[in-house]
Scaffold this motif. Sequence first.
Motif, PDB file in Angstrom:
ATOM      1  N   MET A   1       0.823  -1.195   0.000  1.00  0.00           N
ATOM      2  CA  MET A   1       0.000   0.000   0.000  1.00  0.00           C
ATOM      3  C   MET A   1       0.863   1.252   0.000  1.00  0.00           C
ATOM      4  SD  MET A   1      -3.207   0.025  -0.375  1.00  0.00           S
ATOM      5  CE  MET A   1      -3.623   1.704  -0.061  1.00  0.00           C
ATOM      6  N   THR A   2       2.133   1.119  -0.322  1.00  0.00           N
ATOM      7  CA  THR A   2       2.980   2.304  -0.328  1.00  0.00           C
ATOM      8  C   THR A   2       2.605   3.248  -1.457  1.00  0.00           C
ATOM      9  OG1 THR A   2       4.643   1.149  -1.623  1.00  0.00           O
ATOM     10  CG2 THR A   2       4.903   1.148   0.782  1.00  0.00           C
ATOM     11  N   PRO A   4      -0.783   3.641  -3.576  1.00  0.00           N
ATOM     12  CA  PRO A   4      -2.130   3.162  -3.873  1.00  0.00           C
ATOM     13  C   PRO A   4      -2.458   3.122  -5.363  1.00  0.00           C
ATOM     14  CG  PRO A   4      -2.197   4.766  -2.103  1.00  0.00           C
ATOM     15  CD  PRO A   4      -0.794   4.766  -2.654  1.00  0.00           C
ATOM     16  N   CYS A  18      -6.349  -4.654   2.643  1.00  0.00           N
ATOM     17  CA  CYS A  18      -5.531  -3.882   3.582  1.00  0.00           C
ATOM     18  C   CYS A  18      -6.388  -3.301   4.696  1.00  0.00           C
ATOM     19  CB  CYS A  18      -4.798  -2.761   2.853  1.00  0.00           C
ATOM     20  SG  CYS A  18      -3.469  -3.330   1.788  1.00  0.00           S
ATOM     21  N   THR A  40      -1.063   5.208   6.013  1.00  0.00           N
ATOM     22  CA  THR A  40      -1.798   4.184   5.267  1.00  0.00           C
ATOM     23  C   THR A  40      -3.263   4.200   5.661  1.00  0.00           C
ATOM     24  OG1 THR A  40       0.176   2.799   5.085  1.00  0.00           O
ATOM     25  CG2 THR A  40      -1.955   1.709   4.782  1.00  0.00           C
ATOM     26  N   THR A  43      -4.943   7.163   4.106  1.00  0.00           N
ATOM     27  CA  THR A  43      -5.118   6.925   2.668  1.00  0.00           C
ATOM     28  C   THR A  43      -6.309   6.014   2.421  1.00  0.00           C
ATOM     29  OG1 THR A  43      -2.754   7.220   2.243  1.00  0.00           O
ATOM     30  CG2 THR A  43      -4.017   6.027   0.580  1.00  0.00           C
TER      31      THR A  43
END
Length: 139
Positions: A1-2, A4, A18, A40, A43
């Motif tokens: 998920m670094t 998206p 996630c 994260t 986001t």
Amino acid sequence: MTDPAQAQTVDTEIAKHCAFSLPGVALTLGRQNWHCLKDTYETLATDVQWKVRRTLAFSIHDLALILGNQLTAADLVPIFNGFLKDLDEVRIGVLKHLYDFLKLLHAENRSVPVPASGVHGDGQQNESPIHLYTSWPGS
């Protein structure tokens, strides 16, 4: 998920997975490492897919239990308030666990704006928030 945007090209359901796993990861890492997950979580909380936001909304009370009052008040209450203004599918998640979430907060943090839904007599949408003040025994 670094990244998206990159993740969505590989698997369109990855963000939902996630979101589902995030409370377990937070429990494993502990509140002292919340800073590793905070970006994260934020986001995911603003993801364009309502199913991702809904998943987070249904588990925000669990994450609050892991993080404790101070981090919850600083980092989760704004997201909680955003979920209250989201689609009904998302909003139902926070409303279903409203008590569980609010009981984890100190009294000064328990004022939660609840959006009024409905229409005025003149046909205009009612957008003004109603403040829900909870009264707890001993507070």
